[in-house]
Design a protein around this motif. Sequence first.
Motif, PDB file in Angstrom:
ATOM      1  N   ASN A  13    -160.590  61.925 -73.227  1.00 10.74           N
ATOM      2  CA  ASN A  13    -160.157  60.855 -74.154  1.00 10.74           C
ATOM      3  C   ASN A  13    -160.085  59.620 -73.501  1.00 10.74           C
ATOM      4  OD1 ASN A  13    -159.738  62.191 -76.734  1.00 10.74           O
ATOM      5  ND2 ASN A  13    -157.765  63.053 -76.000  1.00 10.74           N
ATOM      6  N   ALA A  20    -160.110  55.819 -78.083  1.00 10.96           N
ATOM      7  CA  ALA A  20    -159.909  56.777 -79.114  1.00 10.96           C
ATOM      8  C   ALA A  20    -159.982  55.966 -80.525  1.00 10.96           C
ATOM      9  CB  ALA A  20    -158.614  57.625 -79.310  1.00 10.96           C
ATOM     10  N   ARG A  24    -162.560  56.266 -83.623  1.00 10.28           N
ATOM     11  CA  ARG A  24    -162.397  56.697 -85.081  1.00 10.28           C
ATOM     12  C   ARG A  24    -163.201  55.572 -85.881  1.00 10.28           C
ATOM     13  NH1 ARG A  24    -156.980  56.663 -83.316  1.00 10.28           N
ATOM     14  NH2 ARG A  24    -156.530  58.832 -82.879  1.00 10.28           N
ATOM     15  N   LEU A  49    -162.852  64.000 -81.488  1.00  5.33           N
ATOM     16  CA  LEU A  49    -162.254  62.928 -82.588  1.00  5.33           C
ATOM     17  C   LEU A  49    -163.264  62.437 -83.412  1.00  5.33           C
ATOM     18  CD1 LEU A  49    -159.591  61.513 -82.843  1.00  5.33           C
ATOM     19  CD2 LEU A  49    -160.252  59.986 -81.151  1.00  5.33           C
ATOM     20  N   THR A  53    -162.901  62.714 -87.498  1.00  2.00           N
ATOM     21  CA  THR A  53    -162.704  61.733 -88.252  1.00  2.00           C
ATOM     22  C   THR A  53    -163.780  61.395 -89.099  1.00  2.00           C
ATOM     23  OG1 THR A  53    -161.874  60.509 -86.025  1.00  2.00           O
ATOM     24  CG2 THR A  53    -162.285  58.904 -87.989  1.00  2.00           C
TER      25      THR A  53
END
Length: 194
Positions: A13, A20, A24, A49, A53
């Motif tokens: 991350n 992050a 997204r 992620l 998303t």
Amino acid sequence: MIRSLCVYCGSSNGADPAFAEATRELARACVEREIRVVYGGAQVGLMGLLADTALEAGGTVIGVIPQALIDREIGHRGLTELHVVGSMHERKALMAELADGFVALPGGVGTLEELVEVYTWSQLGLHRKPLGLLNVSGYYDGLAAFLDHAVREQFLRPEHRAVLAVESQPDALLDRLERAEPPRLVNWLNPSRV
Ligand code: AMP
């Protein structure tokens, strides 16, 4: 028009929560524009992620992962499509073939290697697809400065430097990629003529 975007990003991350958040935002921006996401197929870090998303937003996500990495990076089980391939080379080739544009989010050497390979393929005229760097919180300032240095030192042609769009906001980057003129093809026997 970009219908499928290949996104390279970290299997971690990173330290800054902005990485992050930008991941997204890029995922949601792709879904809003009806752009399919092609990525490395993992469930870990920014890669996971990105996929989660885009899927939550109702998008299409295609993963490409080598068999040997399925356990280490934990292959994502909820994707629209997951291609399991035999090697890293096959992974990169298939990701590039499935996409009509490329973006690198923050990441480590894996991300850098993938971006730079597809950048060199553009320089060689093997494809004419647009490329971009999402420079979240200045993460890629050093890389952009290095490329400018390579131009000044005449190891990188200015027109090849210009092929890599650098933006800090996902929507601005997608706008640039969607508007980008395909790079000129270079005649390698006589670079001043196409
Ligand atoms: P990283 O940016 O180092 O966290 O890695 C991001 C992704 O790049 C991970 O899915 C890695 O497996 C992948 N990767 C690392 N090295 C390579 C390579 N040589 N060729 C293709 N993918 C790679």
